[in-house]
Design a protein around this motif. Structure first.
Motif, short mmCIF file in Angstrom:
data_model
loop_
_atom_site.label_atom_id
_atom_site.label_comp_id
_atom_site.label_asym_id
_atom_site.label_seq_id
_atom_site.Cartn_x
_atom_site.Cartn_y
_atom_site.Cartn_z
N LEU A 121 -8.90 66.56 8.01
CA LEU A 121 -8.31 65.38 7.38
C LEU A 121 -8.39 65.47 5.85
CD1 LEU A 121 -9.57 62.42 9.63
CD2 LEU A 121 -7.44 63.71 9.78
N THR A 122 -9.52 65.97 5.36
CA THR A 122 -9.66 66.12 3.91
C THR A 122 -8.64 67.10 3.36
OG1 THR A 122 -12.03 65.60 4.01
CG2 THR A 122 -11.25 66.78 2.05
N SER A 123 -8.45 68.22 4.08
CA SER A 123 -7.51 69.23 3.62
C SER A 123 -6.08 68.70 3.58
CB SER A 123 -7.57 70.48 4.51
OG SER A 123 -6.99 70.22 5.79
N LYS A 124 -5.80 67.70 4.41
CA LYS A 124 -4.46 67.09 4.46
C LYS A 124 -4.38 65.83 3.60
CE LYS A 124 -2.79 70.14 7.31
NZ LYS A 124 -1.75 71.10 6.86
N LYS A 125 -5.47 65.58 2.85
CA LYS A 125 -5.54 64.42 1.95
C LYS A 125 -5.37 63.10 2.68
CE LYS A 125 -4.03 66.92 -2.20
NZ LYS A 125 -4.22 68.25 -1.61
N VAL A 126 -5.95 63.02 3.88
CA VAL A 126 -5.95 61.78 4.65
C VAL A 126 -7.19 60.97 4.27
CG1 VAL A 126 -6.09 60.79 6.97
CG2 VAL A 126 -4.70 62.83 6.57
N HIS A 127 -7.01 59.67 4.07
CA HIS A 127 -8.10 58.81 3.63
C HIS A 127 -9.23 58.80 4.68
CE1 HIS A 127 -10.32 55.24 2.32
NE2 HIS A 127 -9.66 55.35 1.16
N PRO A 128 -10.49 58.84 4.23
CA PRO A 128 -11.63 58.86 5.17
C PRO A 128 -11.68 57.68 6.13
CG PRO A 128 -12.35 59.43 2.94
CD PRO A 128 -10.92 58.98 2.82
N LYS A 129 -10.99 56.57 5.78
CA LYS A 129 -11.04 55.40 6.67
C LYS A 129 -10.43 55.68 8.03
CE LYS A 129 -6.64 53.14 5.41
NZ LYS A 129 -6.04 51.91 4.86
N TRP A 130 -9.61 56.75 8.13
CA TRP A 130 -8.97 57.09 9.40
C TRP A 130 -9.83 58.01 10.26
CZ3 TRP A 130 -5.49 53.73 10.17
CH2 TRP A 130 -4.69 53.27 9.14
N MET A 131 -10.98 58.42 9.73
CA MET A 131 -11.86 59.33 10.48
C MET A 131 -12.29 58.75 11.84
SD MET A 131 -13.39 62.28 10.47
CE MET A 131 -14.79 63.13 11.23
N PRO A 132 -12.72 57.49 11.93
CA PRO A 132 -13.12 56.95 13.24
C PRO A 132 -12.01 57.02 14.29
CG PRO A 132 -13.90 55.52 11.49
CD PRO A 132 -12.97 56.50 10.84
N ILE A 133 -10.77 56.70 13.87
CA ILE A 133 -9.66 56.76 14.82
C ILE A 133 -9.40 58.20 15.25
CG2 ILE A 133 -7.16 56.49 15.04
CD1 ILE A 133 -7.38 53.92 13.50
#
Length: 276
Positions: free
Chosen positions: A195-207
């Protein structure tokens, strides 16, 4: 899953050992059955845990009080059971079912310590966020009424997987909590870095984590050989799954390295025990 609620006439259960496993098992027994089980450990002093805290899920009692139960769960090394039996006559003469979670001695050696009991090796599988406890169980050769009662208790706590070959049991046990913990940690790290490599916000980690675990837990065991596993499970368009399957060998080799490391450590523990 809906767990069986045992009635008041169910075989009483006691616990030996107050490490993380012993406490977790006693606590989950309380949550599933609403019965406060007796628990003994050297770590208890004056009726409290060694950290100065009590516990509402189990009763801190003497070893003799635990041995009044028909089924005793020993969450301590198997060698420690032998040491206790040498100084506690009631343990040496215990004639109920002794569920042993240690890996340092085979069943036959523990049976010598407590000859009148039914000794059963067990690997409890504790899953985060779950009250039930699945169990990998090495079936005893003698299946009398004591064992039949014990089976009811195990099923009341969660799914039970029976193995009647101790050599196979020693191998399969690595795939329970030890490997699942490593797998969960590795997946969490991989998903986070992806997710980090794709620049996705950490808030989406639980989902993201829930999605992957939902997919894994709802998938039935694959049919066929390990070599062709996955070929019939492809369900994504455009060859996305196939692209991942081409990297399966790298992933499986890494997993095999993890299992081999755990197996070597288990062998080291047995050698240390036999050498003492």
């Amino acid at each position: 899953m809906a767990l069986e609620q045992l009635n008041a006439s169910a075989p009483p259960v006691g616990f030996v050992g107050a490490g993380r496993l012993g406490r977790a098992l006693a606590a989950r027994w309380y949550r599933t059955q609403r019965q406060k089980a007796p628990l003994w450990s050297r770590r208890f002093q004056n009726g409290v845990l060694d950290d100065g805290k009590g516990c509402d899920a189990f009763s801190i009692v003497s070893l003799d009080s635990v041995l009044a139960a028909e089924i005793v769960v020993a969450a301590i090394p198997n060698k420690a059971i032998g040491a206790l039996a040498s100084i506690c006559a009631n343990l040496a003469q215990f004639d109920g079912v002794l569920l042993v979670a240690g890996i340092d001695l085979p069943t036959i050696d523990v049976q010598r310590f407590i000859p009148a009991s039914v000794v059963v090796r067990i690997v409890p599988i504790l899953l985060p966020g779950r009250d039930d406890v699945a169990s990998l169980v090495l079936e005893p050769a003698a299946k009398d009424a004591r064992w039949l009662n014990c089976m009811r208790v195990l099923r009341a706590m969660g799914p039970v997987y029976y193995v009647d070959d101790e050599a196979a049991f020693d191998v399969i046990m690595h795939l329970t909590s030890p490997f699942s913990v490593v797998t969960r940690v590795a997946l969490k790290r991989a998903v986070g870095e992806f997710l980090t490599s794709k620049k996705v916000h950490p808030k989406w980690m639980p989902i993201a984590e829930r999605v992957i675990w939902q997919a894994l837990l709802t998938s039935p065991p694959s049919q066929g050989t390990a070599a062709d596993s996955g070929e019939t499970e492809v369900a994504t368009p455009g060859g996305i799954t196939e692209a991942g399957l081409r990297e399966v060998e790298t992933l499986s080799n890494s997993m095999l390295d993890v299992l081999s490391a755990m197996s070597r450590r288990a062998d080291e523990l047995r050698l240390l025990t036999n050498g003492q």
